[in-house]
Structure formats: structure tokens, C-alpha cells
Design a protein around this motif. Structure first.
Motif, PDB file in Angstrom:
ATOM      1  N   GLU B  51       0.842  -1.204   0.000  1.00  0.00           N
ATOM      2  CA  GLU B  51       0.000   0.000   0.000  1.00  0.00           C
ATOM      3  C   GLU B  51       0.877   1.254   0.000  1.00  0.00           C
ATOM      4  O   GLU B  51       2.062   1.179   0.317  1.00  0.00           O
ATOM      5  N   SER B  52       0.272   2.406  -0.296  1.00  0.00           N
ATOM      6  CA  SER B  52       1.091   3.611  -0.318  1.00  0.00           C
ATOM      7  C   SER B  52       1.574   3.903   1.096  1.00  0.00           C
ATOM      8  O   SER B  52       0.888   3.635   2.075  1.00  0.00           O
ATOM      9  N   ALA B 255      -4.667 -10.670   1.950  1.00  0.00           N
ATOM     10  CA  ALA B 255      -5.649  -9.583   1.968  1.00  0.00           C
ATOM     11  C   ALA B 255      -5.525  -8.722   0.711  1.00  0.00           C
ATOM     12  O   ALA B 255      -6.525  -8.332   0.115  1.00  0.00           O
ATOM     13  N   LEU B 256      -4.290  -8.442   0.297  1.00  0.00           N
ATOM     14  CA  LEU B 256      -4.099  -7.659  -0.930  1.00  0.00           C
ATOM     15  C   LEU B 256      -4.708  -8.389  -2.123  1.00  0.00           C
ATOM     16  O   LEU B 256      -5.435  -7.806  -2.926  1.00  0.00           O
ATOM     17  N   ALA B 259      -8.435  -8.339  -2.324  1.00  0.00           N
ATOM     18  CA  ALA B 259      -9.042  -7.010  -2.536  1.00  0.00           C
ATOM     19  C   ALA B 259      -9.012  -6.577  -3.996  1.00  0.00           C
ATOM     20  O   ALA B 259      -9.673  -5.614  -4.370  1.00  0.00           O
ATOM     21  N   GLN B 273     -13.998 -11.908   0.255  1.00  0.00           N
ATOM     22  CA  GLN B 273     -12.893 -10.988   0.448  1.00  0.00           C
ATOM     23  C   GLN B 273     -12.443 -10.970   1.892  1.00  0.00           C
ATOM     24  O   GLN B 273     -13.236 -11.194   2.804  1.00  0.00           O
ATOM     25  N   LEU B 275     -11.234  -8.333   4.259  1.00  0.00           N
ATOM     26  CA  LEU B 275     -11.094  -6.882   4.338  1.00  0.00           C
ATOM     27  C   LEU B 275     -10.222  -6.510   5.524  1.00  0.00           C
ATOM     28  O   LEU B 275     -10.435  -6.967   6.638  1.00  0.00           O
ATOM     29  N   LEU B 276      -9.212  -5.678   5.252  1.00  0.00           N
ATOM     30  CA  LEU B 276      -8.390  -5.166   6.340  1.00  0.00           C
ATOM     31  C   LEU B 276      -9.087  -3.964   6.936  1.00  0.00           C
ATOM     32  O   LEU B 276      -9.778  -3.237   6.253  1.00  0.00           O
ATOM     33  N   GLU B 277      -8.871  -3.744   8.209  1.00  0.00           N
ATOM     34  CA  GLU B 277      -9.429  -2.557   8.836  1.00  0.00           C
ATOM     35  C   GLU B 277      -8.402  -1.438   8.797  1.00  0.00           C
ATOM     36  O   GLU B 277      -7.201  -1.691   8.854  1.00  0.00           O
ATOM     37  N   GLY B 278      -8.903  -0.215   8.712  1.00  0.00           N
ATOM     38  CA  GLY B 278      -8.056   0.960   8.890  1.00  0.00           C
ATOM     39  C   GLY B 278      -6.956   1.119   7.860  1.00  0.00           C
ATOM     40  O   GLY B 278      -7.003   0.552   6.781  1.00  0.00           O
ATOM     41  N   ASP B 279      -5.965   1.930   8.217  1.00  0.00           N
ATOM     42  CA  ASP B 279      -4.891   2.299   7.299  1.00  0.00           C
ATOM     43  C   ASP B 279      -3.550   1.744   7.772  1.00  0.00           C
ATOM     44  O   ASP B 279      -3.435   1.267   8.889  1.00  0.00           O
ATOM     45  N   ARG B 295      -3.607  -4.858  12.227  1.00  0.00           N
ATOM     46  CA  ARG B 295      -4.610  -5.026  11.169  1.00  0.00           C
ATOM     47  C   ARG B 295      -4.771  -6.492  10.773  1.00  0.00           C
ATOM     48  O   ARG B 295      -5.539  -6.800   9.868  1.00  0.00           O
TER      49      ARG B 295
END
Ligand SMILES: Nc1ncnc2c1ncn2[C@@H]1O[C@H](COP(=O)(O)OP(=O)(O)O)[C@@H](O)[C@H]1O
Ligand SMILES: Nc1ncnc2c1ncn2[C@@H]1O[C@H](COP(=O)(O)OP(=O)(O)O)[C@@H](O)[C@H]1O
Ligand SMILES: [Mg+2]
Ligand SMILES: [Mg+2]
Lengths: 340, 354
Positions: B51-52, B255-256, B259, B273, B275-279, B295
């Protein structure tokens, strides 16, 4: 009756270089509670289509014709104050960049409460508790505390959730989302798409989802409109579009996608670049890039007509039905890669 | 000559956070890259995903020595390049080039295309003016641009054409390694396909080695031979492409993968799916233990929040940093949340006492 019935929509911008026909005869319908995906490359007229429906174009440079019937009433002919009463209430919009609709100098809570008061005659505390509920519904952790934060205190994904909260606070019948997940990571995108799906089930809102990603369309759309050069070139249910895409541009789009579910050695390449909307090509707008082009394609614009025999599946292409069905068979085994 | 063109060991980049105006003192550090090791073989493409904010660009800039790593070693073509002076770096700079994400920001708007593409030839004083011009025109042709457009400015080109200019510039002096930092992320799918095909063709023709950074897992799968997954400054999984996509071992990779939108409505609706929570948390205050534990659906209190997992072999060349790696794939959310008991004695946890 369709919730939204867009008929022969045209939008033209006056620019220094001449007239830009950004939307050129677009028609589609959105059924209550359903999701329509509008897909196309950048510059194909997706955003202007939706801004026109919402009455948000710059009135000095844009001229518009056609109809956009919302519950039977034409949004394009509606007096400004009536349209304003609908916006943010029965129809709302989400943009790619949340900061275009969030005010940086006010807290999230204040903006949500204002949005409630614009359309509902309720007390401050009731508006505040509605705001809190919607923030919880969109999955903002510690909503009680975060409601008094400013937009810049949220991450990109969280800000997008706040904007969805803002768009949903008055339980709209129609939500127009313009590339709401384009700038986000896949993980956040998946969270947001799931959230929109859940909220749609809960509130029964219809959604128009603009995207350039056919994957996103497959995830959430019931119906699909493919745009090319300011026009609709294919319209179908999502099942139909992915099972029997019916014209060369859509084949090219599908074949140029690298995909996680199978291997292709080389991606399909649509040669050339999208058409200018100042001087669109004669005949079929796609003909200069089309490997199937015939002489009629240069002179005559194909109508949007039934493509495969199905009433709900329309496309613009001069290829006859038998040729198309043979091509679809041939191409789908290679997942539409190597079209050229 | 070794098979490995690039060997990175324990690479770290910490950006200091300072306070004070006159006497600046460091009060904290942003651990953008925090101990990453991997190798890239000659002629292969290593994809890097995450992720970024995971540290991908920072890692790329350290490899290129555009910024100085805080610690670790970068061996390029048999030579340690950390700690080399500008002068010593010069000949090496010819052999590794970079292509950037933004085809608008990465080209100097006031320079003509000829000068942009020929920049490296100029810097390294290779050839006469006529030779440079001929080479630039040849390069424009190789990347599918009109050689006559030598004298144009970047704004006269579309986004896809500008990215071709970026590729031509990177190719100018026959580099061995090209590091591509999200080269197609800003492009439409049809243009993206053109650039990906071009990069693959060039690799075949010139035997190039790529480090290809992207956040799109479809793109990475298409172009890579091996893939490195990064999370919060760490390498959490490295494997061959097929291993990684068919048998991911790290829950983050799982998870990636789950998604990624799939352009097939039936598949999209059928699959479960995760789904991950949060950032992604801030690298200023990374979590204790495993960086992913807050996470992670399989987070095991007392283990994951305490012990840092090491990147160890799970099977052959497949390496993973996880105390409870996935037993199989695909997996639904419930299976994901309940690691088999045997997993706790699996490869990922053999990391010594806390
Ligand atoms: N305000 C404007 N004035 C002039 N041209 C415009 C304006 N807004 C959009 N356009 C042009 O209209 C076309 C369609 O744009 P848009 O709807 O934004 O495309 P999309 O959303 O599909 O990327 C483009 O060629 C764009 O340059
Ligand atoms: N010059 C810098 N100073 C301080 N922090 C930085 C700097 N450059 C990057 N960072 C931080 O390092 C982390 C990794 O950033 P980056 O390498 O750009 O990630 P990615 O490319 O994976 O998105 C981010 O948290 C970012 O904010
Ligand atoms: Mg748009
Ligand atoms: Mg980056």
C-alpha cells in the motif's frame, strides 16, 4: 418507472479553440436501488455527463440539451431553487477528491449538521446524533471523538468515508459517485466498495458509479454503460457485458487489462489515442483505431442497436451480428488479449 | 560473473524528525525502510507491491543512491555502492536508471525532447553532437515515437507518449538495471497496456533487469518473475510470481490479493474478500512485534504483538515474515482468523526467544 431516465443528453463547451462536444447524445436509465457503472477512458465524457445531470456545469461556457428525468421531473428544466433542494437530499454526489466537497476550515461535525439542517427541520442535537450515526455507519473509528476533527486530520481513505457519510446523511434515492476509489489503495478501495454496497442495501439508494476500471464495474454494477468519445458505445447488464462484449472497443478494453485470474503473454493494444472532441472523426468515432474498420465505418455513424439479440444489450458497430458472435468466441478463449 | 545483479541486505532509511530552530536536535525518526533484504537476478523482473506509504519509493531511491541509506548494503554488479563518493558513483550511474510515475512532473517542461532523452549521454560525455542526435532519434524510434519529434517540448505529448520519453531517457546509455517506480499508475488502461508491452519487449531485446514498483497487483503479476511484498518498511514476503499468487503465505499478501477487483462479475460475487481494517500505521510510531499485527485477522496476542517475525524460508525460494503463515489459499475470513495450531510451530516462528 426508472428512477433516472437520461435522454439524448448533449453538452457543448465554448472554448478558445472552438466548440468541445463533451457529451454527444447520451441516453441511459437507472433503476431504483440498482447500480449503474459508467466506464471509459479519461476524456470520454463521464464526468461532464454527471455534472450536467446535477446542473453543476459552468453556465457561462456550457450549453446543454436533452432531458434527465428524475422520478419523472426533468432536472435540466427545473428552476434552480428546486434543483438545489434535491441536491444533497434526494440526489447526492461523491467526487474523486474529497476536498472538493469538504470545507477545510470547518469540523466534520459542523459540516454534517449543516447538511442535515439544509434539508430537515430538526433540532441541533438530533442533527448531531444523526451525524454521529452516519460516521459510525461508514466505519470511522472513535466517531464520538473524530466528529470534532477537521478534514485534514483524516487520511485519504478516511476522508473518502467522511464524504460518503456526507453524501448519505439525508438517505438519497440516487448517489452519483465519480471515481470515488481511483486514488486509493486496493485495500481501501475494497473497504469503500463494500461500504457502498452495504449502505445501498440498507437505504435502498440507486448508485451511478463512474470508473475507468472494468474490475470495479464487475464488482458492483448491475448495468453498464461504456463511453467512448462523448458517446455511449455499449450498454448492457453487467453479466451480458462481460460474457458477450459486443464491439471492438470493448474487446480492446478487456484485452488491455492485465488480470490476476489468468496469464496472457502480451496485452491487447488499442493503437492510437482517443479522439478529439473538438473535431471528432467522421462516421464511427472508433474507426481510426479499429482493426475491423470497413469503408462504411468512415462515412456512417452506427446507431446504438441491439447487439446480440438481447433487448437490454445495445452497441454501436457496423459489424453484422454473425461476425461479432464469431469474433467473441474466438477472442474470449484468449481473454481478449492479442486483439490486434 | 554472478547471477545476481543486485543484492540488497538490511537496507534502512530513517528520516530524522528534528525540533528546535537554532540547535536542531533529533526527537524521532520516520522508519520509512527498516531492514529490507532481497536479490535481483540478471534479466529478471522483481515486482514490488504494498500500500502507499510502505516505503517502496524510498527503497528505490536508496538503491539508486539518490538518497543515502541509513544502514545496510547495496551490491550492484558485484560492487558495494553505499558509501561511494559522487566521483566513484559516476560510472555506476550509467548502469542503473529510473523511470518515474508521473509523466508530467518527471520531464523538464522547458527542455526539448532531444535534450531530455540525450541528457545521460551529455552528462557522461558520450559521443559528438551528431552522434547524440542520431542515438536520440534511434531511441525515440525504439520506444515507438516519431524520431522527427526530437525538437518538441513535453507538453506537446500525451501522458502515454511522455512515459515513452521517460523510458527512452532511461535506455539512453544501455543500462543494466531499470528501476520503475509506478510507471503506469497514472495512465489509462489502453495506454498502460502499450507501456507494459513496450517494457517487456525492451527487456527481451536488450536483456534488461527491472525492479518494478506498483500498487496494482494485476500489473505486477503481468510483468514480474518474482515479487516482493512490502509493509511498513519491511519485506514481509518474497516468492516467484506463481508461488506468490497461487500460494500466498503472509496474511497481508492474502488480503491484498483478495481485494483486487476481478473483471468477471461471477467470480467477483462468489469469492470471499478478506477486508483489512483501517490504514497503514505511521512509520513514526510503528507497532511493537509484527508490524502488521494491529490489522491482521490472525493476530495472536502474546506472540504477534511481542516478537518481530524474521523473513525465513517457507518452501524453497519462498520467504515469509509471519508467526502464523497461511496454510492454504484461497481461504475465507473465518479460516483466516483461526490459524491451525500447528502453524505456531511452523517455519515463520523459528525466530528465537522474544
Ligand atoms: N469546463 C470545460 N470546458 C471545456 N472542455 C471541457 C470542460 N470540462 C470538460 N471538458 C472536456 O470535455 C471532455 C470530457 O471530459 P470529462 O467528462 O471530464 O471526461 P472523463 O470524466 O470521462 O475523463 C474532455 O475532452 C474535456 O477536456
Ligand atoms: N523525505 C522524507 N522525510 C520524511 N518522511 C518521508 C520522506 N520521504 C518519505 N517519507 C515517509 O516514508 C514513508 C514511506 O514513503 P514512500 O517511500 O514514499 O512510500 P511508498 O512509495 O510505498 O508509497 C511514508 O510514511 C512517507 O511519509
Ligand atoms: Mg472524470
Ligand atoms: Mg511511491
Amino acid at each position: 418507472m426508472a428512477l433516472l431516465d437520461v435522454r439524448d443528453l448533449h453538452t457543448t463547451f465554448r472554448t478558445d479553440d472552438g466548440l468541445v462536444k463533451a457529451v454527444d447524445g447520451v441516453s441511459f436509465t437507472v433503476e431504483p436501488g440498482k447500480t449503474l457503472g459508467i466506464v471509459g477512458e479519461s476524456g470520454s465524457g463521464k464526468s461532464v455527463t454527471c455534472l450536467t445531470i446535477m446542473g453543476l456545469n459552468d453556465r457561462r461556457s456550457a450549453s446543454t440539451s436533452g432531458q434527465a428525468l428524475f422520478k419523472g421531473a426533468d432536472l435540466l428544466a427545473m428552476p434552480k431553487n428546486e434543483l438545489r433542494a434535491l441536491r444533497g437530499n434526494e440526489i447526492s454526489m461523491i467526487f474523486q477528491d474529497p476536498m472538493t466537497s469538504l470545507n477545510p476550515v470547518h469540523t466534520i461535525g459542523r459540516q454534517l449538521v449543516e447538511a442535515v439542517h439544509l434539508h430537515q427541520d430538526v433540532s441541533r442535537s438530533s442533527a448531531r446524533s444523526q451525524s454521529l450515526d452516519v460516521l459510525k455507519a461508514v466505519g470511522i473509528p472513535n466517531a464520538e471523538r473524530r466528529i470534532d476533527d477537521y478534514p485534514h486530520q483524516f487520511s485519504g481513505g478516511m476522508r473518502q468515508r467522511v464524504m460518503i457519510a456526507m453524501a448519505l446523511i439525508n438517505h438519497p434515492d440516487l448517489l452519483i459517485a465519480d471515481e470515488p476509489t481511483t486514488a486509493l489503495d486496493v485495500t481501501t478501495q475494497a473497504q469503500i466498495l463494500k461500504l457502498m454496497d452495504t449502505l445501498q442495501k440498507e437505504y435502498g439508494s440507486a448508485i451511478v458509479m463512474i470508473t475507468h476500471d472494468l474490475g470495479v464495474v464487475a464488482e458492483i454494477a448491475d448495468d453498464v454503460v461504456v463511453m467512448y468519445g462523448a458517446q455511449v458505445v455499449e450498454r448492457a447488464t453487467a453479466e451480458e457485458l462481460f460474457a458477450r462484449p459486443s464491439m471492438p472497443y470493448t474487446w480492446g478494453l478487456l484485452g488491455s487489462l492485465p488480470r490476476i485470474d489468468h496469464d496472457v503473454e502480451r496485452l491487447a493494444q488499442i493503437p492510437g489515442t482517443p479522439p478529439s472532441l473538438l473535431n471528432p472523426p467522421s462516421g464511427c468515432r472508433f474507426h481510426p483505431r479499429c482493426t475491423y474498420a470497413m469503408s462504411i465505418c468512415q462515412s456512417e455513424q452506427p446507431p446504438l442497436a441491439s447487439a446480440t439479440g438481447s433487448e437490454t444489450h445495445l452497441s454501436r458497430c457496423h459489424l453484422d451480428q454473425a461476425t461479432r458472435l464469431t469474433e467473441i468466441k474466438k477472442l474470449e478463449s484468449g481473454h481478449f488479449a492479442e486483439v490486434t | 560473473m554472478s547471477d545476481d545483479l543486485l543484492v540488497v541486505e538490511g537496507l534502512k532509511k530513517h528520516f530524522p524528525v528534528t525540533r528546535g530552530i537554532i540547535f536542531q536536535r533529533q526527537v524521532a525518526a520516520v522508519k520509512a525502510v527498516d531492514g529490507v533484504s532481497f536479490t535481483v537476478k540478471r534479466g529478471e523482473t522483481l515486482g514490488v507491491v504494498g500500500e502507499s506509504g510502505c516505503g517502496k519509493s524510498t527503497m528505490a531511491r536508496c538503491i539508486m543512491r539518490l538518497i543515502e541509506p541509513t544502514a545496510g548494503s547495496v551490491v550492484f554488479d558485484g560492487r558495494e555502492i553505499t558509501g561511494l563518493s559522487r566521483h566513484e558513483l559516476r560510472p555506476i550511474r550509467r548502469e542503473m536508471m529510473m523511470v518515474f510515475q508521473d509523466p508530467y512532473a518527471s520531464l523538464n517542461p522547458r527542455k526539448r525532447v532531444g535534450a531530455i532523452v540525450g541528457e545521460a549521454l551529455e552528462v557522461h560525455k558520450i559521443g559528438t553532437a551528431t552522434e547524440t542526435k542520431r542515438r536520440v532519434q534511434e531511441l525515440l524510434e525504439i520506444v515507438g515515437l516519431n524520431p522527427e519529434h526530437y525538437n518538441r517540448f513535453p507538453h506537446e505529448f500525451s501522458g502515454g507518449q511522455r512515459q515513452r520519453i521517460g523510458v527512452a531517457r532511461a535506455l539512453a546509455i544501455n543500462p543494466k538495471l531499470i528501476v520503475c517506480d509506478e510507471p503506469v499508475s497514472a495512465l489509462d488502461v489502453s495506454v498502460q497496456a502499450q507501456i507494459l508491452n513496450l517494457l517487456k519487449d525492451l527487456q527481451k531485446e536488450f536483456g534488461l533487469t527491472y525492479v518494478f514498483i506498483a500498487h496494482d497487483l494485476n500489473v505486477v503479476r503481468h510483468i514480474s518473475d518474482r515479487v516482493l511484498v512490502m509493509y511498513l518498511g519491511h519485506a514481509v514476503e518474497v516468492a516467484t510470481r506463481d508461488e506468490l499468487y497461487h500460494h500466498p503465505r503472509h496474511p497481508y499478501t492474502g488480503a491484498l490479493l483478495s481485494a483486487v477487483p476481478v473483471p468477471n462479475p461471477e467470480l467477483a460475487r462468489a469469492r470471499q474478500q478478506i477486508l483489512l481494517e483501517g490504514d497503514v500505521p505511521s512509520p513514526l510510531n510503528p507497532p511493537s512485534g509484527c508490524w502488521f499485527h494491529p490489522r491482521c485477522p490472525r493476530h495472536h496476542p502474546g506472540v504477534c504483538d511481542v516478537r518481530e517475525p524474521q523473513l525465513v524460508a517457507a518452501a524453497g525460494d519462498h520467504r515469509v515474515a509471519c508467526h502464523f503463515p497461511l496454510e492454504r489459499w484461497p481461504m475465507n475470513a473465518a479460516e483466516m482468523a483461526a490459524p491451525a495450531a500447528s502453524a505456531s510451530t511452523g517455519a515463520g516462528t523459528a525466530t528465537g526467544a522474544p
